[in-house]
Scaffold this motif. Structure first.
Motif, PDB file in Angstrom:
ATOM      1  N   MET A 331       0.829  -1.203   0.000  1.00 14.77           N
ATOM      2  CA  MET A 331       0.000   0.000   0.000  1.00 14.77           C
ATOM      3  C   MET A 331       0.871   1.263   0.000  1.00 14.77           C
ATOM      4  SD  MET A 331      -3.203  -0.844  -0.129  1.00 14.77           S
ATOM      5  CE  MET A 331      -2.587  -2.085  -1.272  1.00 14.77           C
ATOM      6  N   THR A 332       1.988   1.209   0.711  1.00 13.51           N
ATOM      7  CA  THR A 332       2.905   2.349   0.736  1.00 13.51           C
ATOM      8  C   THR A 332       3.482   2.597  -0.646  1.00 13.51           C
ATOM      9  OG1 THR A 332       3.463   1.883   3.042  1.00 13.51           O
ATOM     10  CG2 THR A 332       4.975   3.287   1.819  1.00 13.51           C
ATOM     11  N   TYR A 333       3.846   1.513  -1.338  1.00 13.61           N
ATOM     12  CA  TYR A 333       4.351   1.660  -2.704  1.00 13.61           C
ATOM     13  C   TYR A 333       3.289   2.284  -3.606  1.00 13.61           C
ATOM     14  CZ  TYR A 333       6.093   0.606  -7.335  1.00 13.61           C
ATOM     15  OH  TYR A 333       6.505   0.733  -8.642  1.00 13.61           O
ATOM     16  N   LEU A 334       2.050   1.800  -3.537  1.00 13.70           N
ATOM     17  CA  LEU A 334       0.987   2.313  -4.402  1.00 13.70           C
ATOM     18  C   LEU A 334       0.710   3.792  -4.120  1.00 13.70           C
ATOM     19  CD1 LEU A 334      -1.464  -0.733  -4.309  1.00 13.70           C
ATOM     20  CD2 LEU A 334      -0.025  -0.019  -6.221  1.00 13.70           C
ATOM     21  N   GLN A 335       0.754   4.180  -2.851  1.00 14.86           N
ATOM     22  CA  GLN A 335       0.531   5.578  -2.506  1.00 14.86           C
ATOM     23  C   GLN A 335       1.647   6.472  -3.046  1.00 14.86           C
ATOM     24  OE1 GLN A 335      -0.519   4.811   1.914  1.00 14.86           O
ATOM     25  NE2 GLN A 335      -1.337   6.839   1.476  1.00 14.86           N
ATOM     26  N   ARG A 336       2.878   5.995  -2.959  1.00 12.22           N
ATOM     27  CA  ARG A 336       4.030   6.843  -3.286  1.00 12.22           C
ATOM     28  C   ARG A 336       4.378   6.857  -4.763  1.00 12.22           C
ATOM     29  NH1 ARG A 336       8.482   5.281   1.430  1.00 12.22           N
ATOM     30  NH2 ARG A 336       7.334   6.154   3.223  1.00 12.22           N
ATOM     31  N   HIS A 337       4.122   5.767  -5.467  1.00 13.65           N
ATOM     32  CA  HIS A 337       4.744   5.593  -6.776  1.00 13.65           C
ATOM     33  C   HIS A 337       3.782   5.378  -7.943  1.00 13.65           C
ATOM     34  CE1 HIS A 337       8.665   5.445  -4.832  1.00 13.65           C
ATOM     35  NE2 HIS A 337       8.179   4.571  -3.981  1.00 13.65           N
ATOM     36  N   VAL A 338       2.475   5.367  -7.710  1.00 13.70           N
ATOM     37  CA  VAL A 338       1.516   5.184  -8.800  1.00 13.70           C
ATOM     38  C   VAL A 338       0.713   6.466  -8.977  1.00 13.70           C
ATOM     39  CG1 VAL A 338      -0.478   3.876  -9.616  1.00 13.70           C
ATOM     40  CG2 VAL A 338       1.387   2.694  -8.456  1.00 13.70           C
ATOM     41  N   PRO A 339       0.647   7.022 -10.190  1.00 15.85           N
ATOM     42  CA  PRO A 339      -0.099   8.263 -10.412  1.00 15.85           C
ATOM     43  C   PRO A 339      -1.568   8.122 -10.045  1.00 15.85           C
ATOM     44  CG  PRO A 339       1.262   7.725 -12.319  1.00 15.85           C
ATOM     45  CD  PRO A 339       1.297   6.536 -11.413  1.00 15.85           C
ATOM     46  N   ALA A 340      -2.169   9.207  -9.574  1.00 11.89           N
ATOM     47  CA  ALA A 340      -3.568   9.175  -9.137  1.00 11.89           C
ATOM     48  C   ALA A 340      -4.500   8.745 -10.252  1.00 11.89           C
ATOM     49  CB  ALA A 340      -3.976  10.553  -8.607  1.00 11.89           C
ATOM     50  N   GLU A 341      -4.224   9.177 -11.508  1.00 12.01           N
ATOM     51  CA  GLU A 341      -5.133   8.855 -12.606  1.00 12.01           C
ATOM     52  C   GLU A 341      -5.081   7.384 -13.003  1.00 12.01           C
ATOM     53  OE1 GLU A 341      -1.329  10.692 -14.343  1.00 12.01           O
ATOM     54  OE2 GLU A 341      -2.715  11.072 -12.682  1.00 12.01           O
ATOM     55  N   SER A 342      -4.069   6.649 -12.538  1.00 14.02           N
ATOM     56  CA  SER A 342      -3.969   5.206 -12.781  1.00 14.02           C
ATOM     57  C   SER A 342      -4.092   4.415 -11.481  1.00 14.02           C
ATOM     58  CB  SER A 342      -2.632   4.866 -13.456  1.00 14.02           C
ATOM     59  OG  SER A 342      -2.492   5.534 -14.681  1.00 14.02           O
ATOM     60  N   SER A 343      -4.528   5.064 -10.421  1.00 13.70           N
ATOM     61  CA  SER A 343      -4.469   4.450  -9.100  1.00 13.70           C
ATOM     62  C   SER A 343      -5.409   3.264  -8.950  1.00 13.70           C
ATOM     63  CB  SER A 343      -4.762   5.497  -8.022  1.00 13.70           C
ATOM     64  OG  SER A 343      -6.020   6.113  -8.244  1.00 13.70           O
ATOM     65  N   ALA A 344      -6.612   3.333  -9.526  1.00 14.96           N
ATOM     66  CA  ALA A 344      -7.528   2.198  -9.424  1.00 14.96           C
ATOM     67  C   ALA A 344      -6.964   0.987 -10.149  1.00 14.96           C
ATOM     68  CB  ALA A 344      -8.903   2.566  -9.983  1.00 14.96           C
ATOM     69  N   THR A 345      -6.335   1.225 -11.306  1.00 14.76           N
ATOM     70  CA  THR A 345      -5.719   0.130 -12.044  1.00 14.76           C
ATOM     71  C   THR A 345      -4.550  -0.475 -11.266  1.00 14.76           C
ATOM     72  OG1 THR A 345      -6.371   1.082 -14.167  1.00 14.76           O
ATOM     73  CG2 THR A 345      -4.557  -0.486 -14.193  1.00 14.76           C
ATOM     74  N   GLY A 346      -3.708   0.375 -10.678  1.00 18.35           N
ATOM     75  CA  GLY A 346      -2.603  -0.137  -9.874  1.00 18.35           C
ATOM     76  C   GLY A 346      -3.090  -0.956  -8.700  1.00 18.35           C
ATOM     77  N   GLN A 347      -4.142  -0.476  -8.045  1.00 15.31           N
ATOM     78  CA  GLN A 347      -4.725  -1.195  -6.914  1.00 15.31           C
ATOM     79  C   GLN A 347      -5.266  -2.558  -7.355  1.00 15.31           C
ATOM     80  OE1 GLN A 347      -4.869   0.515  -3.831  1.00 15.31           O
ATOM     81  NE2 GLN A 347      -5.383  -1.430  -2.881  1.00 15.31           N
ATOM     82  N   ALA A 348      -5.953  -2.568  -8.510  1.00 13.31           N
ATOM     83  CA  ALA A 348      -6.550  -3.813  -8.991  1.00 13.31           C
ATOM     84  C   ALA A 348      -5.499  -4.809  -9.459  1.00 13.31           C
ATOM     85  CB  ALA A 348      -7.531  -3.514 -10.117  1.00 13.31           C
ATOM     86  N   LEU A 349      -4.421  -4.318 -10.101  1.00 13.54           N
ATOM     87  CA  LEU A 349      -3.356  -5.229 -10.517  1.00 13.54           C
ATOM     88  C   LEU A 349      -2.686  -5.869  -9.312  1.00 13.54           C
ATOM     89  CD1 LEU A 349      -1.709  -3.228 -13.446  1.00 13.54           C
ATOM     90  CD2 LEU A 349      -2.989  -5.370 -13.614  1.00 13.54           C
ATOM     91  N   TYR A 350      -2.459  -5.081  -8.275  1.00 10.85           N
ATOM     92  CA  TYR A 350      -1.915  -5.651  -7.037  1.00 10.85           C
ATOM     93  C   TYR A 350      -2.875  -6.689  -6.471  1.00 10.85           C
ATOM     94  CZ  TYR A 350      -1.119  -6.041  -2.012  1.00 10.85           C
ATOM     95  OH  TYR A 350      -0.966  -6.520  -0.737  1.00 10.85           O
ATOM     96  N   SER A 351      -4.179  -6.354  -6.437  1.00 11.84           N
ATOM     97  CA  SER A 351      -5.170  -7.276  -5.891  1.00 11.84           C
ATOM     98  C   SER A 351      -5.280  -8.543  -6.737  1.00 11.84           C
ATOM     99  CB  SER A 351      -6.533  -6.574  -5.803  1.00 11.84           C
ATOM    100  OG  SER A 351      -7.530  -7.446  -5.347  1.00 11.84           O
TER     101      SER A 351
END
Length: 408
Positions: A331-351
């Protein structure tokens, strides 16, 4: 994709700053979501066994649930990022999950149960990553503590898993599904109360010619290392998720005591989340995930070695590392290193990939291992955790190199 903390669009920041009670809304969402997990994780395999499914069939069902989420979650998150309407998507899928669980109550036999749970999982899957994405966007904009808000979900897990364990000592296992229906109705309400943060929808030209957010993320070597570390560590939970409760009942441990065994680990997780800020600042994403994987090696060896209740209590406290530290690092990586406009995609790929695909692959193997070796199946999970440790260490060194080369 930037490898440093990315700024949020001003419109999202303004929406987040205008919210009332953001911490209460986010905490309530986590309470509903992980309170429901407190029924699903320990007790669904018991319900499946009582519906006369074999260990191999239980492994297939649990794998099918995970694979369904792997396929559905990235697509749903891409729709959320493209349209900007995250909460609406989460609401629709949460409502579908409630309907699917109604079908599950009337399902008997392997194929009917499998079909009903696949439909339910297809609806349930997007709710956590898309809902948590709304939480993370709000947390980032309002500078809130993720660990302390997420800890309330762990508190709910403890309360529910303990209460459900006592209840199921005398109640029929069908009550597992009824409790899940109640939990998902609560999740539906909690999603409706989440902040409705909307990013501008992408125009037709952007949708046609711009690279999909998923491909941009999957071309990033650091993000791939994150997924690899998460996948190895999370898939090492396969035997625990599907067979630990069955294994412990076979060893003479009661349902209420099993509730305690699940609760003690989540209590350790709560302590970690509550103290998260200085730990995150000191260790960073990579070393947090390495700590989680190292805890996994010890935990799985211990669970394979003994069924003594008091020894199990000790080894279960390592859940605070095997899930808590590893998830906090991601979660720390996603907060720090994934742009907000791609954040849902980053979250879903991790999930889907970091938490889902490898677990889906491992679940039928876990069923076969448990059918052949009983508790000895946990030793194979220790090997997976060791692989996760190596990937996490590589991630930590890569992030340190990136930070050293980045302008201040």
């Amino acid at each position: 994709m930037s490898n440093r903390m990315t700024d949020m669009p001003e419109a999202l920041v303004r929406e987040a700053n205008a919210l009332s009670w953001p911490s209460v809304r986010i905490s309530f969402y986590y309470i509903a979501m992980f309170g429901t997990v407190g029924v699903f994780a320990p007790f669904l395999p018991i319900w499946l066994k009582d519906r006369s499914l074999s260990a191999e069939e239980i492994g297939i069902v649990m794998s099918a649930i995970a694979w369904t989420r792997v396929m559905v979650n990235p697509l749903a998150a891409h729709v959320a990022d493209v349209t900007g309407r995250r909460r609406r998507l989460a609401l629709m899928t949460a409502a579908g999950a409630c309907v699917g669980l109604g079908f599950v109550t009337q399902s008997y036999g392997f194929f009917a149960i499998l079909a009903a749970l696949i439909f339910t999982a297809a609806c349930q899957g997007p709710v956590l990553p898309v809902g948590e994405n709304l939480c993370l966007l709000t947390i980032r904009a309002r500078n809130l503590s993720y660990g302390r808000l997420r800890a309330w979900g762990s508190v709910a897990f403890i309360a529910v898993v303990t209460g459900a364990g006592y209840w199921l000592e005398t109640a029929p296992s069908d009550h597992v599904i009824y409790m899940l229906i109640g939990g998902w109705l609560l999740i539906l309400f909690s999603v409706a109360w989440l902040p409705d943060l909307r990013s501008p929808p992408r125009g037709k030209k952007e949708r046609r010619f711009q690279a999909a957010p998923a491909w941009a993320l999957l071309r990033n070597k650091t993000f791939i290392l994150l997924l690899a570390a998460a996948a190895a560590n999370m898939s090492s939970h396969a035997v625990l998720n599907a067979f630990s409760s069955i294994h412990w009942i076979g060893a003479g441990i009661s349902e209420s005591s099993i509730g305690y065994l699940w609760s003690i680990g989540v209590l350790a997780e709560i302590i970690l989340f509550w103290m998260a800020a200085p730990i995150v600042a000191h260790l960073g994403p990579g070393w947090l995930m390495a700590l989680g994987a190292a805890g996994g090696v010890i935990r799985w060896v211990g669970l394979g070695w003994t069924t003594d209740f008091y020894a199990l209590l000790f080894f279960q406290t390592l859940h605070g590392l095997t899930f808590g530290a590893a998830h906090l690092g991601a979660m720390t990586y996603l907060q720090r290193h994934v742009p907000a406009e791609s954040s849902a995609t980053g979250q879903a790929l991790y999930s889907a990939l970091g938490m889902g695909a490898a677990l889906a692959l491992m679940q039928p193997i876990a069923g076969w291992l448990y059918a052949k070796n009983g508790g000895g199946a946990f030793y194979a999970m220790a090997i997976l955790a060791a692989v996760g440790f190596l990937f996490a260490v590589l991630l930590a060194f890569r992030l340190r190199k990136i930070d050293q080369n980045s302008p201040s």
